[in-house]
Design a protein around this motif. Structure first.
Motif, PDB file in Angstrom:
ATOM      1  N   VAL A 214       0.872  -1.177   0.000  1.00 59.06           N
ATOM      2  CA  VAL A 214       0.000   0.000   0.000  1.00 59.06           C
ATOM      3  C   VAL A 214       0.907   1.224   0.000  1.00 59.06           C
ATOM      4  O   VAL A 214       1.830   1.303   0.819  1.00 59.06           O
ATOM      5  N   LEU A 215       0.671   2.144  -0.912  1.00 63.83           N
ATOM      6  CA  LEU A 215       1.367   3.427  -0.891  1.00 63.83           C
ATOM      7  C   LEU A 215       0.308   4.506  -0.711  1.00 63.83           C
ATOM      8  O   LEU A 215      -0.469   4.787  -1.627  1.00 63.83           O
ATOM      9  N   TRP A 216       0.288   5.074   0.496  1.00 64.13           N
ATOM     10  CA  TRP A 216      -0.752   6.035   0.889  1.00 64.13           C
ATOM     11  C   TRP A 216      -0.161   7.432   0.779  1.00 64.13           C
ATOM     12  O   TRP A 216       0.525   7.911   1.680  1.00 64.13           O
ATOM     13  N   SER A 217      -0.433   8.082  -0.335  1.00 59.67           N
ATOM     14  CA  SER A 217       0.131   9.404  -0.597  1.00 59.67           C
ATOM     15  C   SER A 217      -0.693  10.500   0.070  1.00 59.67           C
ATOM     16  O   SER A 217      -1.908  10.375   0.217  1.00 59.67           O
ATOM     17  N   ASP A 218      -0.013  11.592   0.441  1.00 59.78           N
ATOM     18  CA  ASP A 218      -0.680  12.725   1.101  1.00 59.78           C
ATOM     19  C   ASP A 218       0.178  13.967   0.879  1.00 59.78           C
ATOM     20  O   ASP A 218       1.263  13.901   0.295  1.00 59.78           O
ATOM     21  N   GLY A 219      -0.297  15.101   1.359  1.00 60.50           N
ATOM     22  CA  GLY A 219       0.481  16.329   1.263  1.00 60.50           C
ATOM     23  C   GLY A 219       0.632  16.835  -0.164  1.00 60.50           C
ATOM     24  O   GLY A 219       1.630  17.458  -0.510  1.00 60.50           O
ATOM     25  N   ASP A 220      -0.379  16.601  -0.972  1.00 67.41           N
ATOM     26  CA  ASP A 220      -0.307  16.899  -2.406  1.00 67.41           C
ATOM     27  C   ASP A 220      -1.046  18.159  -2.814  1.00 67.41           C
ATOM     28  O   ASP A 220      -0.888  18.645  -3.933  1.00 67.41           O
ATOM     29  N   TRP A 221      -1.894  18.684  -1.941  1.00 64.38           N
ATOM     30  CA  TRP A 221      -2.991  19.567  -2.343  1.00 64.38           C
ATOM     31  C   TRP A 221      -2.597  20.969  -2.770  1.00 64.38           C
ATOM     32  O   TRP A 221      -3.386  21.675  -3.379  1.00 64.38           O
ATOM     33  N   GLU A 222      -1.385  21.392  -2.500  1.00 64.41           N
ATOM     34  CA  GLU A 222      -1.004  22.760  -2.873  1.00 64.41           C
ATOM     35  C   GLU A 222      -0.546  22.875  -4.324  1.00 64.41           C
ATOM     36  O   GLU A 222      -0.586  23.968  -4.897  1.00 64.41           O
ATOM     37  N   ALA A 223      -0.115  21.770  -4.902  1.00 64.85           N
ATOM     38  CA  ALA A 223       0.496  21.821  -6.236  1.00 64.85           C
ATOM     39  C   ALA A 223      -0.193  20.839  -7.183  1.00 64.85           C
ATOM     40  O   ALA A 223      -0.717  19.808  -6.750  1.00 64.85           O
ATOM     41  N   PRO A 224      -0.173  21.116  -8.484  1.00 69.92           N
ATOM     42  CA  PRO A 224      -0.790  20.194  -9.452  1.00 69.92           C
ATOM     43  C   PRO A 224       0.005  18.900  -9.572  1.00 69.92           C
ATOM     44  O   PRO A 224       1.191  18.847  -9.228  1.00 69.92           O
ATOM     45  N   ASP A 225      -0.644  17.873 -10.077  1.00 71.74           N
ATOM     46  CA  ASP A 225       0.042  16.579 -10.208  1.00 71.74           C
ATOM     47  C   ASP A 225       1.227  16.657 -11.155  1.00 71.74           C
ATOM     48  O   ASP A 225       2.174  15.891 -11.038  1.00 71.74           O
ATOM     49  N   SER A 226       1.205  17.597 -12.102  1.00 70.96           N
ATOM     50  CA  SER A 226       2.337  17.757 -13.022  1.00 70.96           C
ATOM     51  C   SER A 226       3.599  18.172 -12.270  1.00 70.96           C
ATOM     52  O   SER A 226       4.713  17.782 -12.650  1.00 70.96           O
TER      53      SER A 226
END
Length: 457
Positions: A214-226
């Motif tokens: 399982v890879l539970w990603s977080d801390g992503d919301w400030e920047a685009p996926d690119s």
């Protein structure tokens, strides 16, 4: 110069060949088509662990550093002024994160007793501290400081050596105060020095070294996926990584991706929509109502009791989700008795009633209209079996169910109770189960009871 060119040509040729032969391309249209490995839907129940330097102050929440020095929240500022010397820095907590009582074998045994089928440990939270010796986090990791041991690797070994539980890892993409990240942010995320030098390096390390399923990603919301190069990383993870066949991921891969892209959906913390979704989802929630990390300022009423926890488990699974139940270990490496009690209570219930949870699927009805405390699941292995999970004992002891349509072949039993259970067909639709005829001393569980219905529509 010629040698360098030949090296570059070889790399380009390899990458071009890999791209052509890859099953998944680095775009969401391709990534989102990957089927979820079947083990995850069958597992249903996992345990989340938030553990890091924030476990030392253990006040407020795991967002302690941000609340203290980012948001400058008054309760956190006053806590530091009252209890620590002037000039004390967050980094000064690291040597206090000793984990001197940490016994990963004991943890593994507890998770097994809890009935968990997978666990997810924080490899790195937003503070940037890594629980393994990351080359991208010099002197801010569990080997260079604090415990001076690979606490992540130790748990991975114990889980795999002592249980059949799947081992997983949480990873925060961003870090609150990392200078490289803050510079990229100031540049409008047009530069990606932090991603290249930190985030992708860490992801590469944990996948290759610890092989999480399982890879539970977080801390992503400030920047685009690119910015995060999420689709490129996921294409590698699904095509070429050592866990490509079994790994599952969530949906937190960039601003706007949550509940839209990735593996299973988490959508928001403590997500429990109460109805079937058209995509596999997970309810990641906490036993402590207010925090993911351990906190010393909690009082007993802050912790969900077993009845509340079973509601979360049963209602989640009935609607097609998985439940990821969080506990916060202490800085010295213990799982507090209140967490241990809750987990073993869930495990004891699952030992009796697990067939109504594991390897099940949503039935045509989730929540009974006559008795709101009843939720339904259906067996994958035996589709003729429907489970009515009763979270509250019915008044008078007679359980009225509207949803099931009975026939002459219908039979009714209670999991864990070896004797016949009487029932009657209701006029119009449904049935009534005579629970009042079962002696209280013979009930298999203290908190919730499962009625197995054979051959109902």
């Amino acid at each position: 110069i010629r040698v360098r060119w030949l090296e570059m040509w070889a790399v380009f040729t390899f990458c071009a060949f890999s791209l052509v032969s890859a099953q998944y391309q680095p775009n969401w249209n391709s990534i989102d088509k990957r089927p979820l490995p079947p083990w995850y839907d069958d597992a249903k129940f996992g345990i989340f662990l938030h553990w890091g330097v924030f476990s030392v102050p253990s006040f407020g929440s795991e967002w302690f550093w941000w609340e203290w020095q980012g948001a400058k929240s008054q309760p956190y500022v006053e806590f530091m002024e009252k209890n620590y010397r002037p000039g004390f820095q967050y980094a000064d907590f690291a040597p206090m994160f000793k984990a001197e009582l940490y016994d990963p074998d004991q943890w593994a045994d507890l998770f097994k007793a809890a009935g968990a089928k997978y666990i997810v440990l924080t490899s790195k939270h937003h503070e940037g501290w890594t629980n393994w010796p990351s080359s991208a986090s010099w002197n801010w990791n569990a080997v260079d400081s604090g415990p001076h041991r690979d606490i992540l690797g130790d748990l991975a070994n114990s889980i795999r050596n002592r249980t059949d539980i799947r081992f997983g890892l949480y990873h925060s993409l961003f870090e609150w105060f990392n200078p490289l990240y803050l510079q990229d942010k100031a540049n409008g995320f047009k530069t990606n020095d932090y991603v290249v030098d930190v985030a992708l390096v860490e992801l590469d390390e944990i996948i290759k070294e610890y092989k999480p399923e399982v890879l539970w990603s977080d801390g992503d919301w400030e920047a685009p996926d690119s910015y995060w190069n999420s689709t490129g990383f996921l294409a590698w993870l699904y095509n070429d990584s050592p866990v490509k066949e079994t790994v599952v991921t969530n949906d937190r891969w960039g601003k706007g991706s949550s509940c839209h892209h990735g593996g299973y959906y988490t959508c928001s913390d403590r997500y429990n929509p109460g109805k079937v979704q058209n995509h596999k989802w997970e309810n990641a929630m906490t036993i402590d109502r207010k925090s993911w990390g351990y906190r010393r300022d909690a009082v007993l009423s802050d912790y969900l009791n077993i009845t509340e926890l079973l509601f979360q488990l049963v209602s989640t699974v009935s609607c097609g989700g998985n439940l990821l139940m969080n506990v916060g270990p202490t800085a010295d490496g213990r799982i507090m008795p209140v967490f241990e009690e809750r987990l073993t209570q869930v495990g004891g219930w699952l030992q009796i009633n697990g067939e109504s949870i594991y390897s099940t699927m949503p039935w045509r009805v989730q929540n009974d209209s006559a008795t709101q405390s009843v939720w339904y699941t259906q067996s994958k292995m035996k589709p003729s079996t429907v489970y009515a999970i009763v979270l509250a004992w019915p008044q008078g002891g007679q359980l009225h169910l509207d949803a099931p349509h009975t026939s002459s072949n219908t039979s009714v039993s209670m999991l864990g109770y070896g004797k016949k259970v009487n029932w009657s067909h209701n006029q119009g639709a449904g049935l009534t189960v005579m629970l009042n005829e079962i002696p209280v001393t013979s009930l298999p569980s203290k908190w919730a009871w499962v009625i197995a219905l054979q051959n109902v529509d």
